[in-house]
Design an enzyme around this catalytic site. Sequence first.
Site, PDB file in Angstrom:
ATOM      1  N   ASP A  99      42.945  41.752  36.076  1.00  0.00           N
ATOM      2  CA  ASP A  99      42.810  41.085  37.032  1.00  0.00           C
ATOM      3  C   ASP A  99      44.085  40.500  37.852  1.00  0.00           C
ATOM      4  O   ASP A  99      44.612  39.796  37.301  1.00  0.00           O
ATOM      5  CB  ASP A  99      42.006  39.915  36.693  1.00  0.00           C
ATOM      6  CG  ASP A  99      40.910  39.402  37.605  1.00  0.00           C
ATOM      7  OD1 ASP A  99      41.124  39.643  38.720  1.00  0.00           O
ATOM      8  OD2 ASP A  99      39.843  39.065  36.883  1.00  0.00           O
ATOM      9  N   ASP A 201      41.465  39.832  43.084  1.00  0.00           N
ATOM     10  CA  ASP A 201      40.948  38.248  43.290  1.00  0.00           C
ATOM     11  C   ASP A 201      41.021  38.092  44.870  1.00  0.00           C
ATOM     12  O   ASP A 201      42.144  38.084  45.262  1.00  0.00           O
ATOM     13  CB  ASP A 201      41.398  37.465  42.382  1.00  0.00           C
ATOM     14  CG  ASP A 201      40.712  36.067  42.465  1.00  0.00           C
ATOM     15  OD1 ASP A 201      39.453  36.265  41.988  1.00  0.00           O
ATOM     16  OD2 ASP A 201      41.165  35.239  42.945  1.00  0.00           O
ATOM     17  N   GLU A 268      37.969  42.372  45.634  1.00  0.00           N
ATOM     18  CA  GLU A 268      36.886  41.224  45.732  1.00  0.00           C
ATOM     19  C   GLU A 268      37.031  40.659  47.203  1.00  0.00           C
ATOM     20  O   GLU A 268      37.848  40.177  47.416  1.00  0.00           O
ATOM     21  CB  GLU A 268      37.306  40.017  44.896  1.00  0.00           C
ATOM     22  CG  GLU A 268      36.237  39.425  44.794  1.00  0.00           C
ATOM     23  CD  GLU A 268      36.375  37.639  44.472  1.00  0.00           C
ATOM     24  OE1 GLU A 268      35.720  36.907  44.067  1.00  0.00           O
ATOM     25  OE2 GLU A 268      37.663  37.575  44.585  1.00  0.00           O
ATOM     26  N   HIS A 326      30.797  37.141  36.742  1.00  0.00           N
ATOM     27  CA  HIS A 326      30.808  35.762  36.219  1.00  0.00           C
ATOM     28  C   HIS A 326      30.911  34.644  37.174  1.00  0.00           C
ATOM     29  O   HIS A 326      31.033  33.281  36.894  1.00  0.00           O
ATOM     30  CB  HIS A 326      32.290  35.808  35.398  1.00  0.00           C
ATOM     31  CG  HIS A 326      33.345  35.977  36.204  1.00  0.00           C
ATOM     32  ND1 HIS A 326      33.702  36.978  36.927  1.00  0.00           N
ATOM     33  CD2 HIS A 326      34.162  34.822  36.865  1.00  0.00           C
ATOM     34  CE1 HIS A 326      34.777  36.890  37.790  1.00  0.00           C
ATOM     35  NE2 HIS A 326      34.944  35.495  37.788  1.00  0.00           N
ATOM     36  N   ASP A 327      30.452  34.871  38.427  1.00  0.00           N
ATOM     37  CA  ASP A 327      30.197  33.868  39.424  1.00  0.00           C
ATOM     38  C   ASP A 327      29.068  33.796  39.882  1.00  0.00           C
ATOM     39  O   ASP A 327      28.948  32.618  40.752  1.00  0.00           O
ATOM     40  CB  ASP A 327      31.221  34.566  40.823  1.00  0.00           C
ATOM     41  CG  ASP A 327      32.739  34.280  40.317  1.00  0.00           C
ATOM     42  OD1 ASP A 327      32.969  33.474  39.697  1.00  0.00           O
ATOM     43  OD2 ASP A 327      33.521  35.083  40.863  1.00  0.00           O
TER      44      ASP A 327
HETATM   45  C1  NOJ Z   1      36.961  34.869  42.334  1.00  0.00           C
HETATM   46  C2  NOJ Z   1      36.917  34.881  40.848  1.00  0.00           C
HETATM   47  O1  NOJ Z   1      35.931  35.941  40.390  1.00  0.00           O
HETATM   48  C3  NOJ Z   1      36.407  33.312  40.480  1.00  0.00           C
HETATM   49  O2  NOJ Z   1      35.981  33.156  39.331  1.00  0.00           O
HETATM   50  C4  NOJ Z   1      37.460  32.461  40.827  1.00  0.00           C
HETATM   51  O3  NOJ Z   1      37.026  31.172  40.567  1.00  0.00           O
HETATM   52  C5  NOJ Z   1      37.999  32.553  42.214  1.00  0.00           C
HETATM   53  N1  NOJ Z   1      38.039  34.122  42.973  1.00  0.00           N
HETATM   54  C6  NOJ Z   1      39.470  31.871  42.441  1.00  0.00           C
HETATM   55  O4  NOJ Z   1      40.283  32.727  41.979  1.00  0.00           O
END
Ligand code: NOJ
Length: 530
Positions: A99, A201, A268, A326-327
């Site tokens: 990541d 990310d 992402e 996970h979000d």
């Molecule tokens: C996306 C990640 O998936 C998330 O968990 C994180 O809080 C934010 N980016 C900030 O890095």
Amino acid sequence: MSAAPWWCASVGYEVYLRSFSDSNGDGIGDLPGLRARLEHLEWLGVDLLWVTPFFRSPMHDQGYDISDYRDVDPTYGTLADFDSLLADAHELGIRVLVDLIPNHTSVEHAWFQESRSARDNPFRDYYIWRDPAPGGGPPNNWVSVFGGPAWTLDETTGQYWLHLFLSEQPDLNWRNERVARELDEAMRFWLERGADGFRIDAADGLVKHPNLPDNPVAAATWVGPPAGIASDWGSLEHVYDVGQPGVREIHRRWRALVEPYGALLVGEIGLADPEALALYVNDQDGLHLTFWFEPMEIEWEAATIRKSLSAAAAASDHLAWVQGSHDRPRAATRFGGGDVGRARSLALAVLMLGLPGVPFVYQGEELGLVDGLVLPEEAQDPISTRAGEHGLGRDGCRTPMPWEPGHGLGFTTAQQPWLPFGGRSAADTAAVQRDDPDSILRRFRRLLRLRRTPPWGSAPLEWIAEQGPLVAYRRGTVLVAANCGDEPAALELPPGTWTLAYATQEPEGREATGSVELGPASAVVLVSPA
Ligand code: NOJ
Ligand code: CA
């Protein structure tokens, strides 16, 4: 996809490391724990892991706040543990994505410590510093994804630093070539150790408008991820803070860097417009793939599902298909919970599996897990603990994996895991489901087998005209269909005899002509010899 690179036929899997498997009894998942569970992933049919951050971090955002890009946090193990994990994974034919978090660091990163120490420090320009607005207060109206202003005042130097996430996550200044070079080195560090690529990310963040103008106030409620996390973010149009010219240059730089390693870049990017999203991947000179997040937000409704999948697939064949992470709340929860939610989530997985691009499974989806119950006093996510929005917090989808019945559920030997298990039953565990031929796990596994020798080859995708609650497409001699309604529905078949290559609710092998009946929330893959 032309010339079929290695990842084209992969099945991706997101490992939320903190909650995957704990090897040393501290209640927190770690790299040796993951290594010990590779067999589950190989058995399941997964061959591409995205492992969430394990770098040194004070964990204000569970590792998405990095204080050293080139070391493993002791909570998760050591560099040697990473090397061993990679060696074992490669042995099993599993590739591993690291990541990469290039938009921001932790406030505890040495660069930021230097940067904040004085206005003339050589690292000052690694971050984005501005004087207060003329009347005092933050330099502009930008807000953090986690709510509140995107600026924090540093008392020592009298300027504000920019942070699109927590104030402990200062944004790097990507207009500074030294920053770009530092991140190149971080990427090379992991590639040289054998990493197979990166999940990137906030991949459309990075560059900000040079004048940092106010963002316009939003005309309509913003619907793309991470909408709902904090209402502040949705109150503005994100015209000047993300998606700026220059972002794709950075992606091109990374593509050139990873190409000699044959490594993969998966971005992402939370865009709700598939055409806009496709611009990041279709030229094939930047990111290889980008996630399509809309299926993590949508209702269980045929027209909505069909539109979300077909519009995205029409825009690009370089998408990573996801229904959870996970979000966001787990798919089985969003789709109604219990057996119904589980069946719907599996049916959506079937629809995603046959589309061009790469499907990703979020850990526990293969068990049909719903969100774990986390009480406000047990919360860990800053969205709950800081923004005070417990209902929107991300802890429910992050509770530990249930591996086997009994204390600690095979996840840990600790008295308490870092987050509660949240109400798992024996039937939720991988061990019990593995022994039950009819479990969600075994049905998932049968499904993933289809990626090994995909019966659809590279045939073009054609969506089948709407038939009530059915969502269906054809790729050459293969037909994929799901019933998104609550009643059984008959799918009219093109002429010929069709064989069930896969079905969520019955054994394979049956033949059908004329039509095939699909139970509610079921899905099938049919093959015709023609
Ligand atoms: C996306 C990640 O998936 C998330 O968990 C994180 O809080 C934010 N980016 C900030 O890095
Ligand atoms: Ca541990």
